[in-house]
Design a protein around this motif. Structure first.
Motif, PDB file in Angstrom:
ATOM      1  N   GLN A 151      -4.622  10.979  25.656  1.00 40.27           N
ATOM      2  CA  GLN A 151      -3.646  10.124  24.592  1.00 40.27           C
ATOM      3  C   GLN A 151      -4.267   8.848  24.985  1.00 40.27           C
ATOM      4  O   GLN A 151      -4.681   8.182  25.143  1.00 40.27           O
ATOM      5  CB  GLN A 151      -2.627  10.695  25.167  1.00 40.27           C
ATOM      6  N   ASP A 163       8.158  11.943   4.333  1.00 41.68           N
ATOM      7  CA  ASP A 163       8.813  11.923   6.559  1.00 41.68           C
ATOM      8  C   ASP A 163       8.146  10.579   6.403  1.00 41.68           C
ATOM      9  O   ASP A 163       8.601   9.609   5.113  1.00 41.68           O
ATOM     10  CB  ASP A 163       7.385  12.250   6.552  1.00 41.68           C
ATOM     11  N   GLY A 164       7.683   9.950   7.283  1.00 44.93           N
ATOM     12  CA  GLY A 164       7.619   8.547   7.829  1.00 44.93           C
ATOM     13  C   GLY A 164       7.324   8.056   8.865  1.00 44.93           C
ATOM     14  O   GLY A 164       7.618   9.003   9.987  1.00 44.93           O
ATOM     15  N   ARG A 165       6.424   6.397   8.935  1.00 45.83           N
ATOM     16  CA  ARG A 165       6.271   6.265  10.688  1.00 45.83           C
ATOM     17  C   ARG A 165       6.624   5.035   9.806  1.00 45.83           C
ATOM     18  O   ARG A 165       6.417   4.094   9.186  1.00 45.83           O
ATOM     19  CB  ARG A 165       5.010   6.523  10.264  1.00 45.83           C
ATOM     20  N   ALA A 220       6.034  11.172  14.838  1.00 46.51           N
ATOM     21  CA  ALA A 220       6.728  11.023  13.592  1.00 46.51           C
ATOM     22  C   ALA A 220       7.409  11.275  12.506  1.00 46.51           C
ATOM     23  O   ALA A 220       8.080  11.851  11.668  1.00 46.51           O
ATOM     24  CB  ALA A 220       6.246   9.479  12.948  1.00 46.51           C
ATOM     25  N   LYS A 221       5.902  12.451  12.620  1.00 44.96           N
ATOM     26  CA  LYS A 221       5.622  13.110  11.581  1.00 44.96           C
ATOM     27  C   LYS A 221       6.596  14.329  11.530  1.00 44.96           C
ATOM     28  O   LYS A 221       7.537  14.458  10.700  1.00 44.96           O
ATOM     29  CB  LYS A 221       3.925  13.811  11.185  1.00 44.96           C
ATOM     30  N   SER A 229       0.618  11.859  19.019  1.00 46.93           N
ATOM     31  CA  SER A 229       0.510  13.399  18.703  1.00 46.93           C
ATOM     32  C   SER A 229       1.286  13.209  19.868  1.00 46.93           C
ATOM     33  O   SER A 229       0.971  12.343  21.033  1.00 46.93           O
ATOM     34  CB  SER A 229      -0.799  13.588  18.834  1.00 46.93           C
ATOM     35  N   LEU A 230       1.746  14.489  20.111  1.00 48.54           N
ATOM     36  CA  LEU A 230       3.014  15.151  20.698  1.00 48.54           C
ATOM     37  C   LEU A 230       1.734  15.712  22.520  1.00 48.54           C
ATOM     38  O   LEU A 230       1.548  16.368  22.057  1.00 48.54           O
ATOM     39  CB  LEU A 230       3.916  15.565  21.118  1.00 48.54           C
ATOM     40  N   TYR A 288       3.026  -5.098  12.486  1.00 39.26           N
ATOM     41  CA  TYR A 288       2.497  -6.316  12.760  1.00 39.26           C
ATOM     42  C   TYR A 288       2.724  -7.305  13.511  1.00 39.26           C
ATOM     43  O   TYR A 288       4.325  -8.125  12.996  1.00 39.26           O
ATOM     44  CB  TYR A 288       2.296  -5.911  11.161  1.00 39.26           C
ATOM     45  N   TYR A 318      -7.211  -3.370   5.870  1.00 39.38           N
ATOM     46  CA  TYR A 318      -7.692  -3.768   7.476  1.00 39.38           C
ATOM     47  C   TYR A 318      -6.972  -3.532   8.783  1.00 39.38           C
ATOM     48  O   TYR A 318      -6.253  -2.946   9.265  1.00 39.38           O
ATOM     49  CB  TYR A 318      -8.274  -4.912   7.925  1.00 39.38           C
ATOM     50  N   VAL A 319      -5.473  -3.848   7.827  1.00 38.88           N
ATOM     51  CA  VAL A 319      -3.543  -2.974   8.559  1.00 38.88           C
ATOM     52  C   VAL A 319      -3.969  -1.560   8.714  1.00 38.88           C
ATOM     53  O   VAL A 319      -3.108  -1.473   9.513  1.00 38.88           O
ATOM     54  CB  VAL A 319      -2.692  -4.006   7.162  1.00 38.88           C
ATOM     55  N   ARG A 320      -4.991  -0.625   8.301  1.00 39.34           N
ATOM     56  CA  ARG A 320      -4.245   0.396   9.226  1.00 39.34           C
ATOM     57  C   ARG A 320      -4.639   0.227  10.341  1.00 39.34           C
ATOM     58  O   ARG A 320      -3.622   1.668  10.701  1.00 39.34           O
ATOM     59  CB  ARG A 320      -5.971   1.366   7.799  1.00 39.34           C
ATOM     60  N   SER A 321      -5.740  -0.032  10.300  1.00 39.55           N
ATOM     61  CA  SER A 321      -6.236  -0.518  11.539  1.00 39.55           C
ATOM     62  C   SER A 321      -4.724  -0.777  13.315  1.00 39.55           C
ATOM     63  O   SER A 321      -5.105  -0.064  14.196  1.00 39.55           O
ATOM     64  CB  SER A 321      -6.808  -1.758  12.549  1.00 39.55           C
ATOM     65  N   PHE A 322      -3.693  -0.877  12.504  1.00 48.92           N
ATOM     66  CA  PHE A 322      -2.124  -1.298  13.435  1.00 48.92           C
ATOM     67  C   PHE A 322      -1.242  -0.053  13.298  1.00 48.92           C
ATOM     68  O   PHE A 322      -0.569  -0.087  13.725  1.00 48.92           O
ATOM     69  CB  PHE A 322      -1.438  -2.155  13.234  1.00 48.92           C
ATOM     70  N   GLU A 323      -1.827   1.252  13.074  1.00 49.60           N
ATOM     71  CA  GLU A 323      -0.731   2.533  13.516  1.00 49.60           C
ATOM     72  C   GLU A 323      -1.395   3.476  14.666  1.00 49.60           C
ATOM     73  O   GLU A 323      -2.946   3.346  14.660  1.00 49.60           O
ATOM     74  CB  GLU A 323      -1.742   3.226  11.784  1.00 49.60           C
ATOM     75  N   GLN A 324      -0.612   3.844  15.373  1.00 52.33           N
ATOM     76  CA  GLN A 324      -1.224   3.704  16.089  1.00 52.33           C
ATOM     77  C   GLN A 324      -1.021   5.457  16.384  1.00 52.33           C
ATOM     78  O   GLN A 324      -0.262   5.703  16.564  1.00 52.33           O
ATOM     79  CB  GLN A 324      -0.640   3.145  17.401  1.00 52.33           C
ATOM     80  N   SER A 325      -1.637   5.993  17.221  1.00 47.72           N
ATOM     81  CA  SER A 325      -1.711   7.745  17.418  1.00 47.72           C
ATOM     82  C   SER A 325      -0.693   7.895  18.247  1.00 47.72           C
ATOM     83  O   SER A 325       0.178   7.057  19.234  1.00 47.72           O
ATOM     84  CB  SER A 325      -2.930   7.953  17.899  1.00 47.72           C
ATOM     85  N   LEU A 375      -2.351  -3.094  20.760  1.00 44.61           N
ATOM     86  CA  LEU A 375      -2.117  -3.707  18.766  1.00 44.61           C
ATOM     87  C   LEU A 375      -3.236  -4.465  18.745  1.00 44.61           C
ATOM     88  O   LEU A 375      -3.352  -5.412  18.912  1.00 44.61           O
ATOM     89  CB  LEU A 375      -0.750  -3.546  19.119  1.00 44.61           C
ATOM     90  N   PRO A 376      -3.434  -3.764  17.367  1.00 44.01           N
ATOM     91  CA  PRO A 376      -4.426  -5.113  17.356  1.00 44.01           C
ATOM     92  C   PRO A 376      -4.055  -6.853  16.466  1.00 44.01           C
ATOM     93  O   PRO A 376      -3.130  -7.186  16.790  1.00 44.01           O
ATOM     94  CB  PRO A 376      -5.294  -4.801  15.546  1.00 44.01           C
ATOM     95  N   VAL A 394       5.735   1.320  11.975  1.00 40.63           N
ATOM     96  CA  VAL A 394       4.310   0.717  12.720  1.00 40.63           C
ATOM     97  C   VAL A 394       4.352  -1.317  12.359  1.00 40.63           C
ATOM     98  O   VAL A 394       4.774  -1.637  11.122  1.00 40.63           O
ATOM     99  CB  VAL A 394       2.907   0.465  11.124  1.00 40.63           C
TER     100      VAL A 394
END
Lengths: 291, 291, 291, 291
Positions: free
Chosen positions: C14, A130-132, B94-95, B17-18, A136, B8-15, C19-20, A134
């Motif tokens: 939702q 799977d993938g996503r 995405a998943k 969900s459908l 930057y 901290y780069v994880r904070s750039f992942e955006q939700s 984006l940060p 992101v």
């Protein structure tokens, strides 16, 4: 036309274009690879064949999609990076991420038998990913992302190397090994490896310790000449015309895609390969130099 | 931990969900299949082996993901439908879409040689698929979506059948055939087929005219008993606990996945198979009945 | 609790976090101000009272929200800019944009009578504003956004000044004036103004030609000292703790908010006021200097 | 044109259209109303003037935006509901939510002095509101949303009524009252009110217990005639042409907007006012009937 009665359903499709002039990272992960590695008897803590297959699939993706700048892989995950100037598929998120995932999956399945010659794939247990995507906003943060993955590689590999030494050579059960390692820091694990098993972690294969970085190879540059230019790197991104994009793709296809197991946290890697962050192809390596 | 500096780069992942309680359609499309069908010499206007391979891959996906309710395929595209009650991957877009695409790609590549025995795949020309997820807020609109695809199948197949008759049997060039058909309506094309080539379009294979629908088979129900219930179908969707979801998945795995080439526009298909819209598994078909 | 039966509806909300580490621009626009300017008899081509009221409302918003870096207004629109380090409302888009819009609307209505003393507002024709948030990944692009608005101000004002001269002083109808100006370039319009009406466009009020820029005032810096630092400006943004954020807000509240009508396209404006792009408050202007 | 050099910044604007054929709820909330109610000395636990002002502002919004179906308010929050067939602003989320927020804010500020005659608003402490839009895929879930808010109203009002009785009449401090109520259920609070303060909660004003519902008034219908139609209500939504939309808006403007304090959880409210869920205007109430 007769179809128009139903065609209104297209209005439910929503735009998913990614913010322009940002770095796009598509990270893919093996689905249920813990179970899969049992199914196909992967070696612990690292199965070199499995990693080589991941890298071969990543190289196929890089060749399939010349818009990709660089990719970094560790274990059953791989991060593919598109440059801020990338206009592929109008930067639509689903299109980019599914194309990478499908291209990777196809290459992985296709080349399986070359890396696992004796082991046929079972239709009910196919490796999938799977993938996503992101984004930057700057080269600095993109590099922090890459550093994050490489630090993670190191931390996990040191843990796994020690864990499996305790289990496979030390005779501990999984639970005992887990307990033994709980609360330990890096130096403790190095110590366990060395004292109990005579293993010097520094001598482990680079591919295990550093992961794999795939990129297009051009002539390396002198770090001193690029150091001060680095900050400007992203400042001249302009939207490229379709013709310019196609021309760039052709140029990129000419470069060989290489896989290395080197440090990507320090500046040197990026300074010697300025084309990765700038998005501008470098000078092709002549065949002679290649040898 | 050492890693936190970069984490901290994880904070750039955006939700992503459908919207809950909506139908999720993941539609996948072959990438560059026009060129690919030349590369592997697919027959025109329809290559039965290619369609059978698409269906085999779709069945593999349906088995891999018991949360899927139904799927519909035509040409090099396939639409996979998740029920409004589906909680798989917390409904992350995405998943869901990458899992479907990867599972489909893997099954397609894996089974290629069974359907194209003489034709080895070339690593530089692998079949791959992209995809996207769209949500629809009601069963009525979901059915309009399915009808849209089936009407499209009919329109395209009538055109292609006539076009390729003109080219392959009539000796026209592609451009001449294109011209000949420009501005014609369905009845004109039927006429051309019949008068010039003695082809009665109605006798063409159902798989070409109707496409393919894949779903889990249970005992068919009497349409009269479900007709009036239909509207209520979606009204009792409640969020299911993880245990309930897992139980439902087990039940669904027991059902055979079948592929048919039938009308899915009229009510009858849905009334006789109420489990598709209700999301509640029906009565299993006993082996005897299966024969 | 009794409420839980319905509380599941919260799951439909939702996430809309922006984006940060990107610049957030909230641009608001007057709703139907063409009609409204007739209703309240605004002067053409520019009503100074209306512009002053816009600026007064913008200053109130800047004071209400110390997280704002700068704002730029022209006609019935205003752009409010949050710095990449801004964490206000966890950067939720709807929250940011509605807060700006509501704060602006409240201040505008509240102060109406000070700027239009004779003209009472009519409840059925209240001035209102809509808005949207857009993010920009770098200081360079943010500056291009600001330049875009100021160039637009110039183009529109030159057109409007000439158009209304033709109508109000030249006796043309709106349609005749429109026709007269169709196809003209800037120099043509300058010529018309000067030859026919003796108006030297350069002598028009700066507020009309340049729009209005609102920001917190600190001691201006020597451009030469900031020139080479400029590119680094965004490179040290780090996520700030809540305490640090609150401290920054307090510091910012101490600075006076000023409104000027100056060029914001050239470098000088930004080099002399480095705190706008850096997000770090400068040295407060002492009262003496203020005089 | 000269502007084009900067105009590329428009490409950073991202689409935010809400899913078609879903209910749109824009909920607005007072910003910092706890502090504000101290500033302007609102009465505890409920200030009737403040609630009446909220309702007056809501009525102004309903009149300003005829696309709105219904609104529900409690305390300093108000939920505005657009019908699934609504095409206003192409259903762009930011546009819808900011228009509601701005229209509400303007009407609130404008009418303040009518409801709080002695208390002038202070520019540094203006009442403002933030908001957000959420979509719900069916009438059933929309009604659950409305029920959620009304149940919340009841729970909070019972708590607040008891809390302030303990403080204002019982002489407890806020902390003591908090403690006293911790862990109590509804019947406990009713008991405290009745035993200690002789207050029968049932006799409290309906506006406090039920909140306020605002909608367009047409002739009420017989519940029995609509009961069985209810489920079909949403099944014939079709995209309306611009002319049809404008015609509907005109029709809706003719209806009076009323505010009531009634149960909206049970079916009766909706069955007698079928136009709210159907989106089709009912029969206008003649003036005679109005009296």
């Amino acid at each position: 036309m007769a179809n128009s009665k139903y065609e209104y359903v297209r209005s439910f499709e929503q735009s998913d274009s990614l913010l322009p002039e940002t770095w796009i990272v598509v990270r893919i992960d093996g689905r249920g690879f813990h179970k899969l590695s049992d199914q196909y008897e992967f070696e612990k803590p690292n199965d070199r064949r499995a990693l080589d297959l991941m890298n071969a699939a990543a190289v196929a993706v890089m060749k399939d999609l010349p818009d990709l700048s660089i990719a970094y892989g560790v274990s059953d995950e791989y991060s593919f990076v598109f440059h801020p100037s990338c206009q592929l598929f109008e930067r639509r998120s689903a299109k980019l991420v599914t194309t990478v995932v499908s291209s990777f999956t196809a290459a992985y399945i296709m080349q399986w038998s070359s890396f696992f010659p004796g082991k046929a794939l079972d239709l009910a247990h196919l490796p999938t990913f799977d993938g996503r995507a992101v984004v930057y906003p700057s080269a600095r943060i993109l590099r922090d992302y890459m550093s994050w993955r490489q630090v993670d590689c190191h931390i996990n590999n040191l843990f796994n190397t020690t864990f499996w030494a305790l289990v496979l050579k030390g005779g501990l059960t999984n639970i005992e090994a887990e307990k033994e390692l709980s609360g330990t820091v890096s130096s403790d694990k190095n110590e366990i490896l060395f004292r109990r098993f005579g293993i010097n972690y520094n001598n482990e294969a680079e591919i295990f310790k550093k992961g794999s970085v795939a990129y297009r190879q051009y002539q390396l540059e002198d770090p001193s000449s690029t150091a001060e230019k680095e900050l400007e790197i992203q400042t001249n991104v302009k939207e490229l015309s379709r013709t310019q994009q196609e021309k760039l793709r052709k140029l990129r296809r000419k470069a060989a895609v290489v896989v290395e197991h080197v440090d990507i946290i320090k500046d040197e890697f990026w300074q010697r390969r300025p084309w990765i962050l700038s998005g501008k192809p470098g000078k092709l390596v002549t065949e002679e130099e290649n040898n």
